[in-house]
Design an enzyme around this catalytic site. Structure first.
Site, PDB file in Angstrom:
ATOM      1  N   ARG A   1       1.011  -1.546  -0.108  1.00  0.00           N
ATOM      2  CA  ARG A   1       0.194  -0.017   0.171  1.00  0.00           C
ATOM      3  C   ARG A   1       0.419   1.099  -0.323  1.00  0.00           C
ATOM      4  O   ARG A   1       0.368   2.189  -0.477  1.00  0.00           O
ATOM      5  CB  ARG A   1      -0.536   0.102   1.510  1.00  0.00           C
ATOM      6  CG  ARG A   1      -2.023  -0.807   1.489  1.00  0.00           C
ATOM      7  CD  ARG A   1      -3.371  -0.669   2.000  1.00  0.00           C
ATOM      8  NE  ARG A   1      -4.803  -1.411   1.970  1.00  0.00           N
ATOM      9  CZ  ARG A   1      -5.046  -2.756   2.799  1.00  0.00           C
ATOM     10  NH1 ARG A   1      -3.475  -2.836   3.519  1.00  0.00           N
ATOM     11  NH2 ARG A   1      -5.650  -3.163   2.292  1.00  0.00           N
TER      12      ARG A   1
ATOM     13  N   LYS B   1       1.976 -18.820   6.048  1.00  0.00           N
ATOM     14  CA  LYS B   1       0.247 -19.119   7.389  1.00  0.00           C
ATOM     15  C   LYS B   1       0.143 -17.659   8.363  1.00  0.00           C
ATOM     16  O   LYS B   1       1.412 -16.752   8.042  1.00  0.00           O
ATOM     17  CB  LYS B   1       0.820 -19.747   8.255  1.00  0.00           C
ATOM     18  CG  LYS B   1       2.437 -19.550   8.733  1.00  0.00           C
ATOM     19  CD  LYS B   1       2.526 -20.227  10.410  1.00  0.00           C
ATOM     20  CE  LYS B   1       3.093 -19.319  11.136  1.00  0.00           C
ATOM     21  NZ  LYS B   1       2.842 -18.803  12.945  1.00  0.00           N
TER      22      LYS B   1
ATOM     23  N   LYS C   1      13.188 -26.227   7.344  1.00  0.00           N
ATOM     24  CA  LYS C   1      14.123 -26.688   7.952  1.00  0.00           C
ATOM     25  C   LYS C   1      15.050 -28.095   7.911  1.00  0.00           C
ATOM     26  O   LYS C   1      13.929 -29.100   7.760  1.00  0.00           O
ATOM     27  CB  LYS C   1      13.505 -26.434   9.208  1.00  0.00           C
ATOM     28  CG  LYS C   1      12.716 -24.759   9.782  1.00  0.00           C
ATOM     29  CD  LYS C   1      12.778 -24.820  11.700  1.00  0.00           C
ATOM     30  CE  LYS C   1      12.062 -23.442  12.191  1.00  0.00           C
ATOM     31  NZ  LYS C   1      13.210 -22.457  11.848  1.00  0.00           N
TER      32      LYS C   1
ATOM     33  N   ASP D   1      -1.632 -19.510  15.824  1.00  0.00           N
ATOM     34  CA  ASP D   1      -0.246 -19.801  15.698  1.00  0.00           C
ATOM     35  C   ASP D   1       1.022 -20.010  15.434  1.00  0.00           C
ATOM     36  O   ASP D   1       1.856 -20.488  14.532  1.00  0.00           O
ATOM     37  CB  ASP D   1       0.816 -17.997  16.478  1.00  0.00           C
ATOM     38  CG  ASP D   1       1.992 -17.743  15.830  1.00  0.00           C
ATOM     39  OD1 ASP D   1       2.336 -17.728  14.569  1.00  0.00           O
ATOM     40  OD2 ASP D   1       2.288 -17.391  17.121  1.00  0.00           O
TER      41      ASP D   1
ATOM     42  N   HIS E   1       3.385 -25.448  12.327  1.00  0.00           N
ATOM     43  CA  HIS E   1       3.765 -26.235  13.225  1.00  0.00           C
ATOM     44  C   HIS E   1       3.935 -26.860  13.707  1.00  0.00           C
ATOM     45  O   HIS E   1       4.750 -28.792  13.781  1.00  0.00           O
ATOM     46  CB  HIS E   1       4.604 -25.089  13.716  1.00  0.00           C
ATOM     47  CG  HIS E   1       5.760 -24.204  12.953  1.00  0.00           C
ATOM     48  ND1 HIS E   1       5.207 -23.404  11.605  1.00  0.00           N
ATOM     49  CD2 HIS E   1       5.402 -22.442  13.548  1.00  0.00           C
ATOM     50  CE1 HIS E   1       5.480 -22.772  11.753  1.00  0.00           C
ATOM     51  NE2 HIS E   1       5.269 -21.848  12.720  1.00  0.00           N
TER      52      HIS E   1
ATOM     53  N   LYS F   1       4.944 -18.698  24.106  1.00  0.00           N
ATOM     54  CA  LYS F   1       5.864 -17.960  24.155  1.00  0.00           C
ATOM     55  C   LYS F   1       6.176 -17.181  25.501  1.00  0.00           C
ATOM     56  O   LYS F   1       5.529 -17.572  26.920  1.00  0.00           O
ATOM     57  CB  LYS F   1       5.291 -16.492  23.610  1.00  0.00           C
ATOM     58  CG  LYS F   1       4.943 -16.123  22.005  1.00  0.00           C
ATOM     59  CD  LYS F   1       4.570 -15.447  21.708  1.00  0.00           C
ATOM     60  CE  LYS F   1       5.222 -15.043  20.230  1.00  0.00           C
ATOM     61  NZ  LYS F   1       6.439 -15.767  19.500  1.00  0.00           N
TER      62      LYS F   1
END
Lengths: 505, 281
Positions: free
Chosen positions: A65, A168, A202, A255, A260, A356
């Site tokens: 944008r 994702k 990975k 997340d 994953h 986290k």
């Protein structure tokens, strides 16, 4: 013409190592002003350029944008490469890449903007002889993807191929994922869609496949008869790093868990594929995902971090992070017990946890084997001896370690655990490529093995939807773990109820 | 510190590995992906050491440098060193054993090499200079999985003889030639420029490279190809039937990268073998 047919016709091609070099193309990055482009995509493209793996005729068009000229875009990308690339900065490599780099301002909902972009792409095609081949990288929120896909389809020319790389999260639940899949499928075939889960790029995740299927010693014992349970940890010590708007919407389950973590489960539990083609590998993974279930709400624990200490430094709680609702009920931690209902894994729990602000950054797959049935030693000599554990270290310290019992040298018979380590970078010291390098290259080559298929994504969301539905019925007292620890007590209880414990706790 | 027995050198290596670990820290990791032998006559010592420096970190292995000194008094003299490379909070160590084979000891190198090989891992030998193709050479050929030569190091006048000798050993071990690898970029361009007749070519390069390119074209196209050669240190140009082939893009890879590349391959290359046979014609 296929490589083999070409080789049959050209006698000089035989024996030459045909490099994995893609056909000429333009890479269009939607979301070119975003973090992902700067931190991951552009450094990956630079590393590919450095190794001469990009097509000979290639161009990059950034679209976002914000107003920016080609030169400003190049300058910003140069700084990103200097800051984030794994390779030293070389002017000659950069100049080669930057000379075919352009920027187009684009409001994703503006049809005139799409026309301008299409016009720009035609010009770039002409300038670089890229034959109308396009790779579109959607580094944008899922809500923007449907419209973009339709606009691209409208302007699709008869010339060249198109590949869509979709970041994702792919949707935010099963319904939205299905809707997005349907919108894409109206215009593009499955073979044109590359859904990224960068964990699959990975090296160490791919090494799990090598470990299991290139070694004769593991597969015979890779089942419920010999394995007590599996523990998968995806732990981050950092917080949400300014991504409050995204994280408030997603939480740990969307997340990390949905993508994953479930991919790591699938790779650990899948049956051997008949070959390493995209469909063979994905067929086996999807069978695992279909067979996954949690045995009930008590088998899932969620948490949210409060204030605490990480590496000696005090860090704020989740609700104190900028942009986060002070009463937020978003989870930053999930632990779960999963079962794979099939012949190989029946009754063998897969304990998974991710979150986290945990004690350390670590992604591991730990296969804990059953104890020796009848050790002939005195009880005192084996005090503290733990069963064998095979650990695949995905990050950091990529490698594999095996914990075994060994006799302590000296008189008497004392047995202790020792670790045998294979450090990936210790044996192959070429520097591990970043996941995005492999994945961008594979998408350009049309190789889909390391990308997730429609049915995989939908199976993943089915499980997540079931977990989230159960969460609606209760309201946990958040925050329930201090930053810098291994998560809430409820996660320990979850595994302790089975007489087991998390590793390194 | 030096030793004159295999047992002595093994003991020395164990001590060096221990000494390389910092007190109180996790022990360094000994990592090996192969045993890498190098046969290094006196004139090639500097070049061999330079290549080794670029190679050791990429392929942690036990490297055994064999220095034949047939004209010296009979003696076996060995010394060992451990090269450690930082890896996270630990170090990964590779081992280098230098063996001086003096006098009669240089005539039976396999008896020294075999007890020093790491079991179950592949064994590569880089033979510096032109082999004599005698019993000594064959002793080594018979204990390795792959022989790597660089025929650019051979005298120009002996190349055809050398290729004939190599060809006789293709069934005994996997053989490759760095001179051949250096032509790969050009062979790729030639393949891209095909179809052509190629009755005669003109190559500015080492003579070894000119012969190998001609041999490759003869064996692939199935007819004779006359070769005209202009000397140069690397391949500078190739003309096919008077027409220039476009030079490959980029810089040629350095020697350690070429050798490193060879160490990752394990199988026979029938295209190379046919090219060598045809180059000797």
């Amino acid at each position: 013409m296929t490589a083999t047919a070409e080789q049959q016709q050209n006698p000089l091609l035989q024996g030459l190592r045909l490099r994995r070099k893609p056909e000429p193309c333009v890479l269009v990055i939607f979301g070119a002003s975003g973090d992902l482009t700067m931190r991951k995509l552009m450094p990956a493209l630079y590393s590919l350029a450095m190794r001469r793996l990009l097509p000979d005729r290639f161009a990059i068009v950034g679209a976002a944008r914000s107003d920016e000229s080609d030169d400003e875009f190049r300058e910003r990308m140069k700084e990103a490469v200097q800051k984030y690339a794994r390779d030293e900065f070389r002017d000659d490599v950069w100049e080669g890449l930057a000379s075919a780099m352009y920027y187009s301002t684009l409001d994703f909902s503006d049809a005139a903007g799409e026309d301008r972009l299409a016009q720009r792409l035609t010009e770039v095609d002409r300038a670089h002889s890229t034959e109308g081949n396009r790779v579109y990288y959607f580094a944008v929120p899922p809500s923007a993807i449907g419209t973009l896909v339709e606009e691209i389809a409208k302007r699709r020319s008869a010339e060249g191929w198109i590949r869509l790389i979709v970041e994702k999260p792919f949707g935010r639940d099963l319904a939205s994922a299905r809707e997005l899949n349907t919108r894409i499928a109206e215009h593009f075939g499955e073979g044109e869609v590359f859904r990224i889960d960068h964990y699959l790029g990975k090296e160490t995740v791919q090494n799990m496949l090598a470990l299991r299927f290139a070694n004769g010693i593991f597969e015979p014992i890779w089942n419920r008869q010999f394995i007590d349970h599996v523990q998968i940890t995806v732990a981050e010590s950092m917080g949400i790093e300014g991504r409050a708007a995204f994280y408030e919407q997603s939480g740990a389950v969307r997340d990390i868990f949905q993508n994953h973590l479930l991919q790591l489960v699938a790779i650990s539990a899948m049956e051997p594929p008949i070959d390493f083609t995209a469909d063979s590998v994905r067929n086996e993974k999807v069978k695992v995902l279909k067979a996954l279930h949690t045995p009930g709400p008590k088998s899932v624990a969620r948490g949210q971090y409060g204030r605490g200490f990480v590496e000696g430094q005090e860090v704020p709680g989740y609700r104190e992070e900028e942009g986060v609702d002070p009463g937020s009920m978003t989870e930053t931690f999930v632990a779960a017990k999963l079962y794979v209902d099939n012949w190989r894994w029946a009754d063998t729990p897969f304990y998974v946890r991710m979150g986290k602000r945990l004690a350390r950054r670590e992604t591991t797959i730990a296969i804990q084997f059953k104890s020796a049935p009848h050790p002939p030693f005195e009880e005192a000599s084996t005090e503290g001896l733990k069963p064998n554990v095979l650990v695949v270290h995905v990050q950091p310290d990529e490698g594999v370690s095996l914990a075994i019992g060994a006799k302590v040298p000296g008189a008497g018979m004392t047995i202790r655990n020792v670790h045998m380590d294979f450090l990936y970078g210790g044996a192959f010291r070429t520097g591990l490529p970043e996941a995005y390098e492999r994945l961008i290259l594979d998408a350009m080559l049309g190789e889909q093995t390391l990308f997730t298929r429609t049915d995989e994504v939908e199976e993943q969301w089915s499980l997540v939807d079931a977990i989230i539905a159960a969460w609606r019925r209760d309201r946990p007292a958040f925050p329930n773990y201090a930053a810098g620890t291994w998560g809430p007590v409820s996660a320990d209880d979850l595994i302790a109820r089975d007489g087991r414990s998390w590793r390194r706790n | 510190m030096s030793a004159s027995t295999v047992l002595g050198i093994e003991r020395e290596l164990a001590e060096l590995r221990d000494a390389a670990s910092a007190p109180g820290q996790a022990p360094n990791q000994r990592t090996s992906v192969m045993t890498h032998l190098a046969w290094v006559p006196e004139k090639w010592e500097d070049a061999a050491e330079k290549t080794l420096a670029g190679l050791a970190e990429q392929h942690p292995s036990r490297t055994i440098l064999l220095f034949p000194r047939p004209d010296d008094d009979d003696e076996l003299d060995m010394d060992a060193s451990v090269q450690c490379f930082a890896f996270g909070d630990r170090a990964v160590c590779a081992e280098v054993i230098r063996v001086r084979l003096c006098g009669a000891r240089s005539r039976h190198p396999a008896s020294v090499v075999v007890p020093l090989l790491i079991a179950d891992l592949p064994v590569f030998v880089r033979w510096r200079g032109m082999p004599a193709f005698d019993e000594v050479f064959d002793e080594i050929v018979d204990v390795v999985d792959r022989l790597i030569v660089d025929s650019t190091e051979w005298p120009d006048g002996k190349l055809e003889h050398g290729y004939r000798e190599l060809a006789q050993r293709f069934d005994r071990t996997v053989i490759s030639d760095i001179a051949w690898e250096r032509t790969e970029r050009w062979r790729r361009e030639l393949a891209g420029a095909w179809p052509f007749d190629a009755r005669e070519i003109s190559v500015t390069a080492t003579r070894a490279q000119a012969l190998l390119i001609a041999g490759w074209l003869r064996s692939r196209l199935g007819h004779s190809v006359a070769v005209e050669h202009e000397p140069a240190d690397v391949v500078m140009s190739v003309y096919v039937d008077g027409k220039a082939i476009e030079a490959p893009p980029g810089e040629p890879p350095p020697p350690s990268e070429l050798l490193s590349d060879q160490l990752e391959r394990f199988t026979r290359d029938p295209v190379y073998e046919a090219a060598v046979r045809a180059a000797a014609d």
